[in-house]
Design a protein around this motif. Structure first.
Motif, mmCIF file in Angstrom:
data_model
loop_
_atom_site.group_PDB
_atom_site.id
_atom_site.type_symbol
_atom_site.label_atom_id
_atom_site.label_comp_id
_atom_site.label_asym_id
_atom_site.label_seq_id
_atom_site.Cartn_x
_atom_site.Cartn_y
_atom_site.Cartn_z
ATOM 1 N N ARG A 177 37.081 46.236 85.215
ATOM 2 C CA ARG A 177 36.289 47.034 84.270
ATOM 3 C C ARG A 177 37.180 47.741 83.250
ATOM 4 O O ARG A 177 36.833 47.851 82.081
ATOM 5 N N LYS B 118 38.081 45.202 80.699
ATOM 6 C CA LYS B 118 36.947 44.970 79.797
ATOM 7 C C LYS B 118 36.863 46.074 78.751
ATOM 8 O O LYS B 118 36.622 45.811 77.574
ATOM 9 N N LEU C 224 29.896 47.228 78.909
ATOM 10 C CA LEU C 224 30.899 46.264 79.352
ATOM 11 C C LEU C 224 30.247 44.935 79.704
ATOM 12 O O LEU C 224 30.896 43.900 79.705
ATOM 13 N N ASP D 57 26.152 46.996 82.598
ATOM 14 C CA ASP D 57 27.283 47.882 82.872
ATOM 15 C C ASP D 57 27.530 48.795 81.677
ATOM 16 O O ASP D 57 28.288 48.479 80.775
#
Length: 69
Positions: free
Chosen positions: A57, A60, A22, A26
């Motif tokens: 998140r 994403k 991500l 991440d």
């Protein structure tokens, strides 16, 4: 997009090939665990500021899936 709409979107989306990055720092290795660990606290308290990064998140991940479709 509401939490329930986002959950429905992920339920119908193609599972991405793992791992997914991500961001450079991440990395997601387990898609099912990622979704559950993010949706569970959002279901419990969707307006909490503490949960805002979880929603970010998820969005994403949604972009990653859409861009690879």
């Amino acid at each position: 997009m509401s939490i329930s709409e986002l959950e429905e979107w992920f339920a119908n989306a193609a599972k991405p090939q793992m791992p997914v990055y991500l961001s450079p720092a991440d990395k997601v290795n387990d898609y099912a665990q990622f979704l559950e660990s993010h949706f569970e606290p959002l279901r419990a308290n969707p307006t909490s500021k503490v949960n805002a990064p979880l929603l970010d998140r998820l969005m994403k991940m949604k972009l990653v899936i859409e861009s690879n479709a």
